[in-house]
Design a protein around this motif. Structure first.
Motif, mmCIF file in Angstrom:
data_model
loop_
_atom_site.group_PDB
_atom_site.id
_atom_site.type_symbol
_atom_site.label_atom_id
_atom_site.label_comp_id
_atom_site.label_asym_id
_atom_site.label_seq_id
_atom_site.Cartn_x
_atom_site.Cartn_y
_atom_site.Cartn_z
ATOM 1 N N LYS A 94 -16.937 8.964 -25.393
ATOM 2 C CA LYS A 94 -15.705 9.468 -26.019
ATOM 3 C C LYS A 94 -14.791 10.149 -24.987
ATOM 4 C CE LYS A 94 -17.982 10.127 -30.474
ATOM 5 N NZ LYS A 94 -18.351 11.076 -31.541
ATOM 6 N N ASP A 95 -14.626 9.498 -23.862
ATOM 7 C CA ASP A 95 -13.818 10.029 -22.768
ATOM 8 C C ASP A 95 -12.521 9.218 -22.662
ATOM 9 O OD1 ASP A 95 -12.685 10.785 -20.312
ATOM 10 O OD2 ASP A 95 -14.659 11.251 -19.455
ATOM 11 N N VAL A 96 -11.381 9.840 -23.037
ATOM 12 C CA VAL A 96 -10.095 9.138 -23.022
ATOM 13 C C VAL A 96 -9.668 8.811 -21.597
ATOM 14 C CG1 VAL A 96 -7.653 9.299 -23.657
ATOM 15 C CG2 VAL A 96 -9.406 10.243 -25.182
ATOM 16 N N GLN A 97 -9.887 9.763 -20.679
ATOM 17 C CA GLN A 97 -9.494 9.537 -19.286
ATOM 18 C C GLN A 97 -10.247 8.349 -18.698
ATOM 19 O OE1 GLN A 97 -6.985 11.118 -17.632
ATOM 20 N NE2 GLN A 97 -7.335 9.504 -16.112
ATOM 21 N N MET A 98 -11.562 8.255 -19.013
ATOM 22 C CA MET A 98 -12.370 7.126 -18.533
ATOM 23 C C MET A 98 -11.845 5.815 -19.115
ATOM 24 S SD MET A 98 -16.433 6.320 -19.031
ATOM 25 C CE MET A 98 -16.979 7.807 -18.200
ATOM 26 N N LEU A 99 -11.411 5.859 -20.383
ATOM 27 C CA LEU A 99 -10.863 4.667 -21.034
ATOM 28 C C LEU A 99 -9.581 4.223 -20.336
ATOM 29 C CD1 LEU A 99 -10.894 2.622 -23.385
ATOM 30 C CD2 LEU A 99 -9.647 4.307 -24.747
ATOM 31 N N GLN A 100 -8.715 5.207 -19.994
ATOM 32 C CA GLN A 100 -7.466 4.884 -19.311
ATOM 33 C C GLN A 100 -7.720 4.276 -17.931
ATOM 34 O OE1 GLN A 100 -5.430 8.647 -19.299
ATOM 35 N NE2 GLN A 100 -4.691 8.442 -21.427
ATOM 36 N N LEU B 3 -11.470 1.540 -34.493
ATOM 37 C CA LEU B 3 -12.301 2.105 -33.434
ATOM 38 C C LEU B 3 -11.461 3.011 -32.532
ATOM 39 C CD1 LEU B 3 -15.271 1.846 -32.478
ATOM 40 C CD2 LEU B 3 -14.522 0.061 -30.901
ATOM 41 N N TRP B 4 -10.196 2.669 -32.400
ATOM 42 C CA TRP B 4 -9.262 3.496 -31.616
ATOM 43 C C TRP B 4 -8.024 3.755 -32.464
ATOM 44 C CZ3 TRP B 4 -8.871 6.358 -27.351
ATOM 45 C CH2 TRP B 4 -7.588 6.686 -26.889
ATOM 46 N N VAL B 5 -7.665 5.039 -32.591
ATOM 47 C CA VAL B 5 -6.467 5.416 -33.348
ATOM 48 C C VAL B 5 -5.386 5.763 -32.341
ATOM 49 C CG1 VAL B 5 -5.471 7.000 -35.042
ATOM 50 C CG2 VAL B 5 -7.885 6.313 -35.205
ATOM 51 N N PRO B 6 -4.319 4.953 -32.254
ATOM 52 C CA PRO B 6 -3.273 5.203 -31.262
ATOM 53 C C PRO B 6 -2.515 6.498 -31.562
ATOM 54 C CG PRO B 6 -2.587 3.494 -32.786
ATOM 55 C CD PRO B 6 -4.021 3.787 -33.098
ATOM 56 N N ASN B 7 -1.866 7.090 -30.502
ATOM 57 C CA ASN B 7 -1.110 8.329 -30.711
ATOM 58 C C ASN B 7 0.201 8.040 -31.448
ATOM 59 O OD1 ASN B 7 0.591 7.210 -28.797
ATOM 60 N ND2 ASN B 7 -0.338 8.348 -27.086
ATOM 61 N N GLU C 88 1.655 2.926 -21.730
ATOM 62 C CA GLU C 88 1.588 4.373 -21.548
ATOM 63 C C GLU C 88 0.490 4.744 -20.561
ATOM 64 O OE1 GLU C 88 0.809 8.419 -24.170
ATOM 65 O OE2 GLU C 88 1.113 6.483 -25.180
ATOM 66 N N ILE C 89 -0.633 4.074 -20.683
ATOM 67 C CA ILE C 89 -1.738 4.350 -19.770
ATOM 68 C C ILE C 89 -1.364 3.977 -18.341
ATOM 69 C CG2 ILE C 89 -4.084 3.679 -19.168
ATOM 70 C CD1 ILE C 89 -4.611 3.395 -22.167
#
Length: 380
Positions: A313-319, A342-346, A367-368
């Protein structure tokens, strides 16, 4: 006026025929009598074989119909193929039964036209058998049968269950004597369904006990059909026969009991598998995301490096992981993650998705990439 034509077909007695003086009369009469007796024995043997064949055909048909009824009562949809096979077999047996009956009818006509003789003229004058023959009933529709079964069960369910729990022959006979209304098809059908329910609940010992009483009831009903009487009038005959421990009859009973228990286990297994599939599908429907995809299936289809991001659950790792992937592949996987929930966008990505239709994943991806670019500039 008396009809004397019947006396025109009487075979001359052995001691009334005049013979030539050179012929041994006693030997001639003996040969004639022996030949006639042999003809009668042959005729009787043929009649017995036809009768035996007809009975065997009726037995097979009754057994086939009983299996069909069990399938219809249990789960008609899952056993549809087997039911169609049994229906075809039943139709063939009906045709065979009709053929046997036609042959028997022809033999009876032949017997009626045979001349009387000294061996057939004399008959018992005071010997007779009286049967309480059950009148033929019109076949009920499926709706009528279902309504009749429901009404009967609502009224006598407690008594049926009591009978299903009995173990001794004498106890079963006494209980049916006190409650003769239980000797019917509705009781047998309820016991069959109860056996399947118990096996589904994994109450195996109790299922075997109830299965024994089910076969008792089915044997009574089969005996009534063969005698063409009301089942309530012949259940005592069944218990009398079964308690004398006739080996062949007991073997037939035990064989049918074991076969029935196997059929119950099979029906229970099918029912459990069907329930599991329905439960899994229901759970899957609950899991579906806004785009109609299953998050479990989507997660399993992701590359290992993306799976790891969702695991921790690491957003930075996902980016970081997405920035290193091929843009088309990254867009494909992120769109599936959004559609499955599975992923809820901002909020920014959500607005882009609303304006541009399927642009949610593209906005997220852009964005990423932008964030990664800013970091590189700051580092420089």
């Amino acid at each position: 006026m008396v009809d004397y034509s019947v006396w025109d077909h009487i075979e001359v007695s052995d001691d009334e025929d005049e013979t030539h003086p050179n012929i041994d009369t006693a030997s001639l009469f003996r040969w004639r009598h022996q030949a006639r007796v042999e003809r009668m024995e042959q005729f009787q043997k043929e009649k017995e074989e036809l009768d035996k064949g007809c009975r065997e055909c009726k037995r097979k048909l009754a057994e086939c119909q009983k299996k069909m009824k069990e399938l219809e009562v249990g789960d008609p949809e899952s056993g549809k193929g087997e039911l169609e096979k049994l229906q075809a077999e039943a139709q063939q047996l009906r045709n065979e039964e009709k053929s046997w009956e036609n042959k028997l009818e022809e033999l009876k006509k032949k017997e009626k036209n045979m001349p009387w003789n000294v061996d057939t003229l004399s008959k018992d004058g005071f010997s007779k058998s009286v049967f309480n023959v059950k009148p033929e009933e019109k076949e009920e529709t499926e709706e009528q049968k279902e309504k009749k079964h429901k009404t009967f069960v609502e009224r006598y369910e407690k008594q049926i269950k009591h009978f299903g729990m009995l173990r001794r022959w004498d106890d079963s006979q006494k209980y049916l004597s006190d409650n003769p209304h239980l000797v019917c098809e509705e009781t047998a059908n309820y016991l069959v369904i109860w056996c399947i329910d118990l096996e589904v609940e994994e109450k195996h010992a109790l299922m075997e006990q109830v299965a024994h009483q089910t076969i008792v009831m089915q044997f009574i009903l089969e005996l009534a059909k063969s005698l063409k009487v009301d089942p309530r009038a012949c259940f005592r005959q069944f218990f009398t026969k079964i308690k004398t421990a006739d080996q062949q009859y007991m073997e037939g009973f035990n064989d049918e009991l074991e076969a029935f228990k196997e059929r119950v286990r099979g029906r229970a297994k099918v029912r459990i598998e069907k329930a599991m599939k329905e439960y899994e599908e229901e759970e899957r429907q609950k899991r579906l995301g806004p785009g109609g995809l299953d998050p479990v299936e989507v997660y399993e289809s992701l590359p290992p490096e993306l799976q790891k991001c969702f695991d921790v659950k690491d957003v930075q790792m996902l980016q970081d992981t997405i920035s290193k992937m091929d843009p088309t592949e990254a867009k494909y996987h992120m769109q599936r993650c959004i559609d499955s929930g599975l992923w809820v966008p901002n909020a920014k990505a959500g607005e882009a998705a609303e304006k541009g239709g399927g642009g949610g994943s593209e906005a997220l991806y852009e964005e990423i990439k932008k964030e990664n670019g800013d970091e590189e500039k700051g580092t420089a």
